[in-house]
Every structure is written in structure tokens, then in C-alpha cells.
Write a protein that holds these residues in place. Sequence first.
Motif, PDB file in Angstrom:
ATOM      1  N   TRP A   1     -72.808 -45.349 -42.250  1.00  0.00           N
ATOM      2  CA  TRP A   1     -73.794 -46.346 -41.865  1.00  0.00           C
ATOM      3  C   TRP A   1     -74.313 -47.128 -43.073  1.00  0.00           C
ATOM      4  N   ASN A   2     -74.574 -46.458 -44.163  1.00  0.00           N
ATOM      5  CA  ASN A   2     -75.056 -47.108 -45.376  1.00  0.00           C
ATOM      6  C   ASN A   2     -74.017 -47.099 -46.492  1.00  0.00           C
ATOM      7  N   GLY A   3     -72.761 -46.945 -46.115  1.00  0.00           N
ATOM      8  CA  GLY A   3     -71.706 -46.843 -47.108  1.00  0.00           C
ATOM      9  C   GLY A   3     -70.818 -48.061 -47.162  1.00  0.00           C
ATOM     10  N   THR A   4     -69.663 -47.904 -47.779  1.00  0.00           N
ATOM     11  CA  THR A   4     -68.668 -48.967 -47.872  1.00  0.00           C
ATOM     12  C   THR A   4     -67.304 -48.412 -47.490  1.00  0.00           C
ATOM     13  N   LEU A   5     -66.448 -49.297 -47.024  1.00  0.00           N
ATOM     14  CA  LEU A   5     -65.072 -48.950 -46.700  1.00  0.00           C
ATOM     15  C   LEU A   5     -64.163 -49.831 -47.540  1.00  0.00           C
ATOM     16  N   THR A   6     -63.168 -49.224 -48.154  1.00  0.00           N
ATOM     17  CA  THR A   6     -62.212 -49.960 -48.983  1.00  0.00           C
ATOM     18  C   THR A   6     -60.870 -50.047 -48.270  1.00  0.00           C
ATOM     19  N   ALA A   7     -60.310 -51.255 -48.251  1.00  0.00           N
ATOM     20  CA  ALA A   7     -58.978 -51.470 -47.683  1.00  0.00           C
ATOM     21  C   ALA A   7     -58.114 -52.145 -48.739  1.00  0.00           C
TER      22      ALA A   7
ATOM     23  N   GLU B   1     -50.900 -66.986 -52.843  1.00  0.00           N
ATOM     24  CA  GLU B   1     -51.021 -66.452 -51.487  1.00  0.00           C
ATOM     25  C   GLU B   1     -52.492 -66.240 -51.153  1.00  0.00           C
ATOM     26  N   VAL B   2     -52.878 -66.610 -49.932  1.00  0.00           N
ATOM     27  CA  VAL B   2     -54.238 -66.364 -49.457  1.00  0.00           C
ATOM     28  C   VAL B   2     -54.193 -65.126 -48.555  1.00  0.00           C
ATOM     29  N   VAL B   3     -54.674 -64.027 -49.074  1.00  0.00           N
ATOM     30  CA  VAL B   3     -54.650 -62.751 -48.366  1.00  0.00           C
ATOM     31  C   VAL B   3     -55.963 -62.626 -47.591  1.00  0.00           C
ATOM     32  N   GLN B   4     -55.868 -62.478 -46.274  1.00  0.00           N
ATOM     33  CA  GLN B   4     -57.034 -62.590 -45.392  1.00  0.00           C
ATOM     34  C   GLN B   4     -57.350 -61.259 -44.707  1.00  0.00           C
ATOM     35  N   LEU B   5     -58.630 -60.971 -44.590  1.00  0.00           N
ATOM     36  CA  LEU B   5     -59.101 -59.758 -43.917  1.00  0.00           C
ATOM     37  C   LEU B   5     -59.817 -60.142 -42.625  1.00  0.00           C
ATOM     38  N   TYR B   6     -59.335 -59.617 -41.507  1.00  0.00           N
ATOM     39  CA  TYR B   6     -59.951 -59.846 -40.198  1.00  0.00           C
ATOM     40  C   TYR B   6     -60.374 -58.518 -39.590  1.00  0.00           C
TER      41      TYR B   6
ATOM     42  N   SER C   1     -71.958 -54.055 -26.982  1.00  0.00           N
ATOM     43  CA  SER C   1     -72.871 -54.432 -25.898  1.00  0.00           C
ATOM     44  C   SER C   1     -72.851 -55.933 -25.637  1.00  0.00           C
ATOM     45  N   ILE C   2     -72.390 -56.705 -26.605  1.00  0.00           N
ATOM     46  CA  ILE C   2     -72.107 -58.125 -26.441  1.00  0.00           C
ATOM     47  C   ILE C   2     -70.642 -58.308 -26.829  1.00  0.00           C
ATOM     48  N   THR C   3     -69.824 -58.861 -25.948  1.00  0.00           N
ATOM     49  CA  THR C   3     -68.393 -58.951 -26.242  1.00  0.00           C
ATOM     50  C   THR C   3     -68.151 -59.735 -27.525  1.00  0.00           C
ATOM     51  N   ARG C   4     -67.141 -59.295 -28.269  1.00  0.00           N
ATOM     52  CA  ARG C   4     -66.871 -59.848 -29.585  1.00  0.00           C
ATOM     53  C   ARG C   4     -65.554 -60.631 -29.601  1.00  0.00           C
ATOM     54  N   PRO C   5     -65.398 -61.537 -30.573  1.00  0.00           N
ATOM     55  CA  PRO C   5     -64.144 -62.300 -30.686  1.00  0.00           C
ATOM     56  C   PRO C   5     -62.943 -61.395 -30.938  1.00  0.00           C
ATOM     57  N   VAL C   6     -61.757 -61.907 -30.614  1.00  0.00           N
ATOM     58  CA  VAL C   6     -60.543 -61.118 -30.794  1.00  0.00           C
ATOM     59  C   VAL C   6     -60.255 -60.866 -32.271  1.00  0.00           C
ATOM     60  N   ARG C   7     -60.696 -61.765 -33.139  1.00  0.00           N
ATOM     61  CA  ARG C   7     -60.646 -61.543 -34.589  1.00  0.00           C
ATOM     62  C   ARG C   7     -61.755 -62.366 -35.248  1.00  0.00           C
ATOM     63  N   GLU C   8     -62.239 -61.849 -36.375  1.00  0.00           N
ATOM     64  CA  GLU C   8     -63.201 -62.578 -37.189  1.00  0.00           C
ATOM     65  C   GLU C   8     -62.815 -62.439 -38.657  1.00  0.00           C
ATOM     66  N   LEU C   9     -62.716 -63.573 -39.348  1.00  0.00           N
ATOM     67  CA  LEU C   9     -62.454 -63.542 -40.785  1.00  0.00           C
ATOM     68  C   LEU C   9     -63.680 -63.002 -41.506  1.00  0.00           C
ATOM     69  N   LYS C  10     -63.462 -62.003 -42.366  1.00  0.00           N
ATOM     70  CA  LYS C  10     -64.565 -61.418 -43.118  1.00  0.00           C
ATOM     71  C   LYS C  10     -64.439 -61.623 -44.621  1.00  0.00           C
ATOM     72  N   ALA C  11     -63.230 -61.811 -45.115  1.00  0.00           N
ATOM     73  CA  ALA C  11     -63.030 -62.009 -46.554  1.00  0.00           C
ATOM     74  C   ALA C  11     -61.618 -62.506 -46.792  1.00  0.00           C
ATOM     75  N   PHE C  12     -61.382 -63.036 -47.981  1.00  0.00           N
ATOM     76  CA  PHE C  12     -60.031 -63.416 -48.376  1.00  0.00           C
ATOM     77  C   PHE C  12     -59.965 -63.473 -49.893  1.00  0.00           C
TER      78      PHE C  12
ATOM     79  N   ARG D   1     -48.760 -57.414 -56.505  1.00  0.00           N
ATOM     80  CA  ARG D   1     -50.177 -57.186 -56.806  1.00  0.00           C
ATOM     81  C   ARG D   1     -50.833 -56.428 -55.670  1.00  0.00           C
ATOM     82  N   GLN D   2     -51.795 -55.604 -56.034  1.00  0.00           N
ATOM     83  CA  GLN D   2     -52.579 -54.909 -55.022  1.00  0.00           C
ATOM     84  C   GLN D   2     -53.873 -55.682 -54.790  1.00  0.00           C
ATOM     85  N   VAL D   3     -54.183 -55.920 -53.528  1.00  0.00           N
ATOM     86  CA  VAL D   3     -55.381 -56.666 -53.146  1.00  0.00           C
ATOM     87  C   VAL D   3     -56.337 -55.715 -52.442  1.00  0.00           C
ATOM     88  N   GLU D   4     -57.592 -55.777 -52.815  1.00  0.00           N
ATOM     89  CA  GLU D   4     -58.580 -54.821 -52.290  1.00  0.00           C
ATOM     90  C   GLU D   4     -59.759 -55.557 -51.662  1.00  0.00           C
ATOM     91  N   PHE D   5     -60.209 -55.035 -50.538  1.00  0.00           N
ATOM     92  CA  PHE D   5     -61.379 -55.555 -49.843  1.00  0.00           C
ATOM     93  C   PHE D   5     -62.396 -54.435 -49.642  1.00  0.00           C
TER      94      PHE D   5
END
Length: 761
Positions: A658-664, A678-683, A690-701, A712-716
Amino acid sequence: MVNARISRRAALLGAGAVAAWAGSPARALIQAADTQRIPAFVDAVIARMTVEEKAGQLTLNAAAWAGSAATALNPPSAGASFEEQLQQVRDGQLTGVFNGNGAEMSRRMQKVAMEESRLKVPLIFAADIIHGHRTVFPVPLGEAASWEPELAERTAHIAAVEAAAAGIDWTFAPMVDIARDARWGRGVEGAGEDVHLGKLFAAARVRGFQGKRLTDRDAVLACAKHFVAYGAAEAGLDYNSVDISERTLREVYFPPFQAAFGAGALSAMASFNELSGIPATANHWLLDEVLHGEWKFGGLVVSDYTGDEELIAHGYAKDGRDAARLAFLAGVDMCMQSGLYMKHLPGLVQAGEVPQARLDQAVRRVLAVKAQLGLFDDPFRRIDPRREKALVLSKPHRALARDAARRSVVLLKNDGNLLPLRKNQKIALIGPFAAGQHDLVGPWCVYGDDKQAIDLATGMRAAAADPSLITIAAGSGVEEPLAGGVEAAVVAAGAADVVVLAIGEGTRMSGEAQSVTDIVVPAPQMALAEAIAATGKPIVVLLKNGRALALEGGVAAAPAILVSWFLGTETGPALADVLYGAYSPSGRLPVSFPRAAGQVPYYYGHKATGRPNPEGALQEYKTHYRGVLNSALYPFGHGLTYGQVAYADLHHDANLAWNGTLTARATVRNSGSHACEEVVQLYVRDRTASITRPVRELKAFHKIALKPGETRQVEFTIRRADLEFVGADNRWMVEPGTFDLWIAPSADAEGLAGRFELAAA
């Protein structure tokens, strides 16, 4: 719901308008926000003003001494002559002018203000500096295709440098409207359909315009526009009505404005459209409670061109006096062009229909902005004809224009690696945009000029091994056939190794008042494309456009397709760099290109229905148009390079505390023989909420450079805040549960897919 909240305030703005203004629960917050930015001397100046002089500080008009481009871009009006405007300055009836004719005009007007007016309050000079001043950069939608906000910051800074030298203090930019309907012409001025990308570009452009300090002589005040939801106009029709939920406002249309204000923008422009029954220009909830109260915005709000007067045509105000009262009490501090504030505010104050305190508040905001621009310290700090002459279209500025232009080009398709071209190939350069200094700088250029821009033919001939290898045939006009044009183009194609087909939209087909019913290449150009396709020659389609297009027939079937937007001053050299391989295309689509025009409005972040069509063939009673997949032909985020890029080795945490981070992490490799970016994108997708959400949302790139053979290794990093949405009570929230994630090259690409759990608190 927005309409419910606004309707209560609409009632208050009737007989009890003054009481509503004075009794607003946001009043203390508004005054506190204002006070933070008000120099001490401002109230002393206000105390010396007559009511008429106060109204004058809230009146901004088009410059009488203006160039032909400025005149053409605005609706015709019976404005004052230059001498009459100088008299208005002497009488304290004008706070400034916009879209004037350079430093000499500004110098003469400011001299009158500082030597011949009673209070010696400096004028402010504004202009539409949308994508460059004299040096023109790609249109904002094109520049957003670079996916490089720092590039937009650099080009906005150069635009400010040139504009400031011409005496301009304030630009009516950036436009930060989210635009999801390609029929709407003004999408060309923004950053496209995505909220995350829109926020980044909004903040970057503000930083670029305003620089480190607003008092610097190469900084100009930014204006976030159009507040709000102008890009959501029904049917993509300019100036049309908007009726959306408060949740959609807060999730989609508010965030880019908040990003702009967070970056320091001190002005906002009210939008033309009505919002759930209340025109934005008279929307007390929007301008007073949300903007100033909730967000603590301390700057000024200006109407759009005659926006206050248009309340009458909306059916919201009965006459000009009523329109001035409604707009002013709703929170519009400055009146642009209509003259209604100068005409009616003194009488409204005298009659007690507008509080003196509200009048003083608006004047205080305007004078505070002038002070922060340094105008009270030195009214002539940005007026320097010698700097204007030395800086505009300088070599460094043109070099940045060339780099920005090539970074904005998107390679949609490159079958058989037709591109890059070889410099010794015979090229037939065909189409209405093949040659000539026209349709280069694009829409909304008040000061830029096609005559100072370089066309495609000139750029390619300069780059080819021998200029004679390039033959040119127009083939057709932009929207009309050309007698004998197709036949001549077919002959040119037959003698060439490769055809570069330069087609698309003219300048006047995008921008304000240029909504369209069909987002396709015009019929005469399609006829040309079909004739060229029939020759069997390899074709590179080079699209000029200010919106997403639905590609058809010979255009869609071409082996190579490039989207070039309107690239500005250095169009020709930039395109030659890309076509001949001096620069590997690195742009990505900021808008989805649908499969058919009838799909619009189409955007990647749509909701799932209860009957989505499964992967594969179309099925009956599932969500799709008859015979057409419910997806994009070229999705948001799509773009190819001259490299050969592959994604592999996804690694990510299975759980997000809940108060942490996740690395991908993912590995990205260029196995090709060309260097690329290259533009590497995170969705992500919230699978159940409780409110329906979009099928994808861009969060970072991340945009990364890859040499041939480089890996190269890319990290989010993902945090709980990245997963928030607006809940049932219209407040931001997040719920524990399962989320999908993708590290991918576009919004539709599978790329590397994973899943994680957000743990409860």
C-alpha cells in the motif's frame, strides 16, 4: 455530477449574483491565494484609480496596428484605429493589446502609457505564440509526437526569446485541451488524446515560455487554455456544447491544467463551450470554486475572443450588460475584444450589481501579473528592435527547428525496409506538398511565414547525390483536381525508382473553425494516389496533417507511410534527414489513427463494454461496427524506426504494498544495422474496480537511444498514487486488487505483459 452542482450556482447567479459571489465558501482561500502574489504597492495604485480606470485594466483588445496574418486569424470586428487606441491608453481604458506588429508598435504604445496617462500603469502586450514566433517549430500535436517534453520546453523557450524581443509579454499558450475526436480542428494545438502525455507537455511548455524568472527579458507569461473541456465538444464541432460528468472532468480534462499551473502558469483562458448547461465563461463553480478556491490558483482569468459577449448567443445572458455581469462574477477577470467590461462594469458597480471588492480583486490580479513580469520596474524591458532583428530566425533557432521537426515525424509503416532512401535513387516527388513555399508553418502562426520556410523539394535536392535525380509533379491541388496533373504525375512516377507522395491537409484544414465531417485525405489527392499506386512503383506516402486520419485505398496500401504533421520553418531539411536516413525516425503517435472515419471519437483509453469482441474474427452481438474491428489501424504510441527493436525478459514484483513501490524491468535490443531511438511505454489496467476503468492507461515511458546491436534494460517504478481514479464521490481514491501491466511499444501492442496485486493498507 457537474450539471447538478452548476445548476445550483446558475440559480444563485440570477437575482442573487452579488450575494453568491460574496458568500462563496471558497472566498477566504481565493483571497489567500491572491495575497501570496500581490506586491505591496498594488493596492496603493488601485486606491488612486477611478472605476473607469479599473475597468480599463480589465480590457484587452486586438492591436489596431497588426499584420495581415493576425487580422486573418480572428473574426472581423470594427476595432479602433491605432490613433484611437493610443487615446484609449491616455485615458486609462486599455490594459494592453494582442497580436500587434512588433517592437516598434509596442514601444510607441508603452511610451504613451508611461508619459501621457494619468497613473502611468504599464501596458501588457500579448500574442498567439502557439508553436514559434518568427522561427516556427512543429505544430504542438506534431511536437507531442516526439514524446520528448524537454524538447517542447526548449522550443517554447526560443519562441519566448523571439517574442519577447518583439515586445511581447504574454502568450496565449499552451493549449492543454485533451482532444479525442479527430474531427475537431483545434486538436492540432494540443498534445493529443492521453492525459499523462498531456500533463508532461503542458508543464514543459509553461516552463519553456516562463523560464527561470518572469522578470527576465526573454520570458513571457504562459496562459493555459481553454478552461475547460473545449476538446470534448459534441461531434468534434468547434464551439459546440459539452456535457460530461464531473468524474471525466477530474480524470481527463483537469489534470493538464493542474500540471500547467503547477509549473507556474499565472493566467488561464476560459473556453468558448458551455459545460453541462453553463457556458464556461460564466461558470462560477468552474472558475471561482474549483480554479481559485480548490486549486488556490492566484493568477488571472481572461475570456477568449469575445467569449463574454457570446453568452448572449448561448442563450445565457439577455444582453451585453448581463453578459458582462455574469462573466465577471463567475471569475473572468479580463475581457478580450468585446469591450463589454469597459462599457458596463462602471455602471454595474454603481448600481450595486457588482461588488467593488470583486472589481478590486480582478484589477489586483492583473496588476500583480504585470508586476511579476517586471513591467512596473521597466516597462520597456522586452521592447528592443535591435534584439528583435538579431534574434529572429537566427542560425541556432533554425537548427533547433530542424531537430524538433525530424523528431516529430512518425514512421507508421516500412514494408521491405523501403526507407531510408538511397541518395543515388531517382525520386519522383509527387503531390500538392511536393514543392513550393506553402502549407509549411501550419495553422495559428501570427508571425511565422511560409516564405521564410524551406519546402520538401528544396530539402531533398540539397541532400540528394545529384539534384537532377529529383523530379517534381504536383498531380493535384489540395482540395481540387489539377488539369492534366494526374497524367503528368504518372509519367514522372514511371521514370523514377521510388515515388515520394506528399499528400494530406493544407494549413487551413486544421485549427480553429476547421472541424471536418470526414477525417480522410481529400478526394482529388486520393485519385492521384490510386493512379500512382497503379504504376506499381514503390511508394513512400508522406502525410501532412493536423489530426489523425483514416487511411484508405492506395494510401493505406503503400509500403511506407510517414506522418509529418506541419513541421514549420525547417520542413524540407528535416524531412530529407529522415527520408535519406541521416536521422532514424523516433516519433510516436500522440493520437490513434482509426480504421475508419466513422469510429471517431476513438481513443485507446476507452472502457470495456459487457460484450467485447474476443481476439480474432468479428463475432455477432459483440462490440464493433459492422465489418470493422473496434481498434485502431495505427494505435496511440505506435511508431517505427530504422532499427530492429525487440522486447524481452519482463521482470516485476508480484505485489505492490500500500505504501510501497513496484519495480518492472524489460530488456530492449536493437538487432538492426541502424542506430535508433525507442519509446518504451508502461501501461496498466485495473481489472476490477468500483468505477469501471479504461482498458489501458499510460503511466510512464522512457525514450532510449540504441546503437546497432545494443541491448539496454529499462526500468519503471509504480506507486499506489499511479493507480488512483476518481470514485463515486468525485474524490481521488484507489482500491486493492489485481492490475495488468504491459511494457510495450504502443497502446495496442502486447509487448511484455504481466500482472500484480495491490495489497490493502
